[in-house]
Scaffold this motif. Structure first.
Motif, PDB file in Angstrom:
ATOM      1  N   UNK A 164       0.936  -1.140   0.178  1.00 14.99           N
ATOM      2  CA  UNK A 164      -0.011  -0.176  -0.050  1.00 14.99           C
ATOM      3  C   UNK A 164       0.719   1.228  -0.060  1.00 14.99           C
ATOM      4  N   UNK A 165       1.900   1.090   0.780  1.00 12.85           N
ATOM      5  CA  UNK A 165       2.733   2.519   0.645  1.00 12.85           C
ATOM      6  C   UNK A 165       3.512   2.773  -0.471  1.00 12.85           C
ATOM      7  N   UNK A 166       3.902   1.607  -1.368  1.00 11.07           N
ATOM      8  CA  UNK A 166       4.764   1.683  -2.316  1.00 11.07           C
ATOM      9  C   UNK A 166       3.627   2.206  -3.397  1.00 11.07           C
ATOM     10  N   UNK A 167       2.322   1.994  -3.313  1.00 10.07           N
ATOM     11  CA  UNK A 167       1.480   2.115  -4.156  1.00 10.07           C
ATOM     12  C   UNK A 167       1.134   3.717  -4.269  1.00 10.07           C
ATOM     13  N   UNK A 168       0.970   4.085  -3.032  1.00 10.35           N
ATOM     14  CA  UNK A 168       0.602   5.361  -2.840  1.00 10.35           C
ATOM     15  C   UNK A 168       1.659   6.425  -3.193  1.00 10.35           C
ATOM     16  N   UNK A 169       3.028   6.245  -2.872  1.00  7.97           N
ATOM     17  CA  UNK A 169       3.913   7.125  -3.151  1.00  7.97           C
ATOM     18  C   UNK A 169       4.065   6.975  -4.830  1.00  7.97           C
ATOM     19  N   UNK A 170       3.941   5.698  -5.293  1.00  5.89           N
ATOM     20  CA  UNK A 170       4.060   5.732  -6.732  1.00  5.89           C
ATOM     21  C   UNK A 170       2.926   6.711  -7.476  1.00  5.89           C
ATOM     22  N   UNK A 171       1.792   6.621  -6.865  1.00  2.19           N
ATOM     23  CA  UNK A 171       0.714   7.526  -7.416  1.00  2.19           C
ATOM     24  C   UNK A 171       1.071   8.997  -7.311  1.00  2.19           C
ATOM     25  N   UNK A 172       1.673   9.237  -6.135  1.00  2.00           N
ATOM     26  CA  UNK A 172       2.148  10.830  -6.024  1.00  2.00           C
ATOM     27  C   UNK A 172       3.243  11.123  -6.864  1.00  2.00           C
ATOM     28  N   UNK A 173       4.124  10.197  -7.187  1.00  4.20           N
ATOM     29  CA  UNK A 173       5.266  10.266  -8.077  1.00  4.20           C
ATOM     30  C   UNK A 173       4.671  10.415  -9.528  1.00  4.20           C
ATOM     31  N   UNK A 174       3.948   9.842  -9.799  1.00  2.00           N
ATOM     32  CA  UNK A 174       3.121  10.042 -11.024  1.00  2.00           C
ATOM     33  C   UNK A 174       2.245  11.229 -11.244  1.00  2.00           C
ATOM     34  N   UNK A 175       1.679  11.714 -10.168  1.00  2.00           N
ATOM     35  CA  UNK A 175       1.011  13.115 -10.301  1.00  2.00           C
ATOM     36  C   UNK A 175       2.137  14.353 -10.521  1.00  2.00           C
ATOM     37  N   UNK A 176       3.033  14.213  -9.594  1.00  2.00           N
ATOM     38  CA  UNK A 176       3.976  15.350  -9.596  1.00  2.00           C
ATOM     39  C   UNK A 176       4.869  15.215 -10.898  1.00  2.00           C
ATOM     40  N   UNK A 177       5.137  14.194 -11.550  1.00  2.00           N
ATOM     41  CA  UNK A 177       6.097  13.966 -12.656  1.00  2.00           C
ATOM     42  C   UNK A 177       5.091  14.577 -13.837  1.00  2.00           C
ATOM     43  N   UNK A 178       3.850  14.231 -13.844  1.00  2.00           N
ATOM     44  CA  UNK A 178       2.816  14.908 -14.887  1.00  2.00           C
ATOM     45  C   UNK A 178       2.769  16.167 -14.904  1.00  2.00           C
ATOM     46  N   UNK A 179       2.416  16.965 -13.706  1.00  2.00           N
ATOM     47  CA  UNK A 179       2.282  18.333 -13.492  1.00  2.00           C
ATOM     48  C   UNK A 179       3.471  19.106 -13.957  1.00  2.00           C
ATOM     49  N   UNK A 180       4.882  18.578 -13.494  1.00  2.00           N
ATOM     50  CA  UNK A 180       6.023  19.263 -14.067  1.00  2.00           C
ATOM     51  C   UNK A 180       6.427  19.040 -15.495  1.00  2.00           C
ATOM     52  N   UNK A 181       5.942  17.954 -16.108  1.00  2.00           N
ATOM     53  CA  UNK A 181       5.880  17.760 -17.633  1.00  2.00           C
ATOM     54  C   UNK A 181       5.216  18.519 -18.320  1.00  2.00           C
ATOM     55  N   UNK A 182       4.001  18.970 -17.698  1.00  2.00           N
ATOM     56  CA  UNK A 182       3.304  20.180 -18.481  1.00  2.00           C
ATOM     57  C   UNK A 182       3.751  21.395 -18.331  1.00  2.00           C
ATOM     58  N   UNK A 183       4.302  21.588 -17.178  1.00  2.00           N
ATOM     59  CA  UNK A 183       4.718  23.107 -17.099  1.00  2.00           C
ATOM     60  C   UNK A 183       6.039  23.069 -17.970  1.00  2.00           C
ATOM     61  N   UNK A 184       6.878  22.143 -18.100  1.00  2.00           N
ATOM     62  CA  UNK A 184       7.869  22.362 -18.868  1.00  2.00           C
ATOM     63  C   UNK A 184       7.602  22.234 -20.415  1.00  2.00           C
ATOM     64  N   UNK A 185       6.527  21.443 -20.807  1.00  2.00           N
ATOM     65  CA  UNK A 185       6.130  21.443 -22.024  1.00  2.00           C
ATOM     66  C   UNK A 185       5.637  22.763 -22.516  1.00  2.00           C
ATOM     67  N   UNK A 186       4.786  23.457 -21.679  1.00  2.00           N
ATOM     68  CA  UNK A 186       4.474  24.820 -21.809  1.00  2.00           C
ATOM     69  C   UNK A 186       5.394  25.843 -22.271  1.00  2.00           C
ATOM     70  N   UNK A 187       6.534  25.629 -21.479  1.00  2.00           N
ATOM     71  CA  UNK A 187       7.843  26.559 -21.655  1.00  2.00           C
ATOM     72  C   UNK A 187       8.305  26.055 -22.762  1.00  2.00           C
ATOM     73  N   UNK A 188       8.420  24.912 -23.358  1.00  2.00           N
ATOM     74  CA  UNK A 188       9.137  24.742 -24.544  1.00  2.00           C
ATOM     75  C   UNK A 188       8.202  24.996 -25.745  1.00  2.00           C
TER      76      UNK A 188
END
Length: 493
Positions: A164-188
């Motif tokens: 459960x802990x690994x799944x929870x942190x993997x979900x948070x990691x995916x969310x953060x990564x997606x947000x930063x990818x969107x911001x970096x894509x906008x800058x690009x």
């Protein structure tokens, strides 16, 4: 062989101790039974431990047989040798040939008594241990089952919480990564737009592009920091979970160990109690067996003293069977003789049925064909030749007699043919050595055949017939006749 006792010569002494001796005789037998029981136990235990590695399937029967036979040897030996040893001392058998017998009997008695006492005393604890009740032992199986079940539950819960802990942190990691990818894509995309405007207008937007590139790098750095922080939180959560699991297992192990130790102490206490009881009762049984052995020895001494004081004398009644060979020896001898008789009888019959050896073959005489001249012979019947120089062979006109002829002068006289005549026709009138030898050989063969007929009839318990006896007599005479002719011819030559 029977052992007999005479009547007591001192009836008063006999009557005083008769009941005591009879009672001691029965007690003596009981004492030997007790002593033998303890001896069987230790001999069986030792024999079984030796036979199990060699013969696992036969170890029980083999050890039991060895134990019973050994005990019988010891106890029966004591019943025989102990009275003789006491008699040797009472009657002072120390002289002549009694001395070596007395020494050996006393020595064997001491050895048997010592062996019986040692085996009985040492085996007493073994017997008590074998028959003593098994100590109460509390099983740890229920506690072991509960501990194993608790441990499995703890491990299962830890695995589930970790997942459960690994799944929870993997979900948070995916969310953060997606947000930063969107911001970096906008800058690009914004940086791409400025490049296109430079192409269209020919103006330079270098400062703006540098700002956008810097912004992208800052976003990437923030993303890496966020991922690192999230990984740290994840590791902290897993570490805390492991600590909780370890503490829970420690508590479970502590409780389990305390319960098991308590059970082991209780079981050990029960075993120690049983061991103390075995030592106590085993030692008592050992001394009791020694007392039984002492009772046996005392009974034997009193019996022999009573017999001597009463004037009772032991005598031995023997019979012819005591001096005959054992039954198995006679049986083997009879079987061997019967087999030998059958074989010898068959050999004799085979030998009797074997005909005599044949005579040697006649040797051929060598002659020189060139030295033979043609002869002219004149045949005449019962007439003398006119010229003595002429070669003449006279042929008798009468028939020759059939049968054996005793005298020479009767050869030309006719004789009647009888039933007893079985001769070969044509007795030679000239000294033809080869013909005589052939005739002799024929008569010997005939004589041998008739002799075999006679022997066959005698083996059947019958008497040979008259024809056979006459044939034997006639052929025997012819054999003697031709033998004499051959000898005379050889001598004259």
């Amino acid at each position: 062989m029977k052992q007999l006792k005479t009547l007591p010569q001192n009836p008063e002494f006999f009557a005083v101790y008769a009941i005591l001796i009879a009672t001691l005789s029965r007690i003596k037998t009981a004492a030997q039974v007790v002593s033998g029981f303890t001896e069987v136990g230790i001999i069986y235990t030792a024999s079984f431990s030796l036979l199990v590695p060699l013969f696992p399937n036969l170890a029980f029967l083999g050890a039991l047989s060895i134990a019973v036979l050994s005990t019988l040897i010891i106890e029966m030996g004591l019943r025989v040798f102990a009275p003789k040893a006491v008699d040797a001392i009472l009657y002072k058998r120390y002289t002549s040939m009694h001395l070596p017998m007395t020494i050996l009997v006393c020595l064997i008695t001491v050895v048997l008594l010592g062996t019986s006492g040692v085996l009985s005393f040492k085996n007493s604890k073994v017997i008590v241990d074998r028959f003593a009740p098994v100590p109460a032992q509390v099983s740890t199986s229920p506690i072991d089952s509960v501990y194993a079940q608790t441990e499995r539950e703890q491990r299962t819960q830890f695995a589930q919480d970790s997942t459960d802990i690994v799944r929870q942190f993997n979900e948070e990691l995916a969310t953060i990564t997606h947000a930063f990818d969107q911001r970096i894509a906008a800058t690009s995309r914004e940086l791409t737009n400025f490049r296109r405007r430079e192409i269209r207008t020919g103006l330079s937007f270098a400062t703006k592009k540098d700002q956008l590139n810097l912004k992208q790098d800052e976003l990437k750095a923030e993303h890496a920091q966020a991922v690192a922080a999230l990984q740290k939180q994840k590791n902290s959560a897993l570490t805390g979970l492991k600590q909780e699991k370890k503490q829970a297992l420690t508590l479970v192990n502590t409780a389990y160990t305390a319960q098991v130790d308590s059970i082991h102490r209780l079981n050990l206490l029960n075993r120690q109690k049983r061991s103390q009881n075995v030592d106590k009762y085993g030692l008592g049984l050992g001394w009791f067996t020694l007392v039984c052995l002492l009772i046996f020895l005392t009974a034997v001494i009193l019996e022999r003293v009573h017999a001597k004081g009463s004037g009772i004398v032991e005598k031995v009644e023997i019979s012819q069977y005591d001096f005959m060979p054992p039954v198995w020896v006679n049986a083997w001898q009879a079987l061997r003789e019967r087999i030998n008789y059958q074989v010898q009888e068959r050999i004799k019959r085979f030998q009797d049925a074997t005909p005599p050896a044949p005579l040697p073959a006649n040797k051929e005489e060598l002659y020189d064909p060139t030295a033979i001249n043609n002869l002219t012979i004149t045949l005449k019947l019962d007439q003398e030749s006119d010229d003595q120089k002429e070669k003449v062979v006279i042929i008798p006109s009468k028939r020759r007699q059939i049968g054996f002829q005793q005298d020479k002068h009767t050869a030309d006289t006719p004789a009647a043919h009888t039933e007893d005549s079985y001769a070969i026709k044509g007795t030679p009138t000239h000294a033809d050595l080869r013909q005589w030898k052939r005739r002799l050989k024929d008569y010997k063969k005939r004589l041998g055949r008739h002799m075999q007929k006679k022997l066959a009839a005698e083996r059947k318990g019958e008497q040979a017939g008259k024809r056979t006896l006459d044939a034997i007599d006639n052929n025997q005479k012819w054999v003697e006749h031709y033998t004499r002719l051959i000898q005379e011819f050889s001598t004259s030559k």
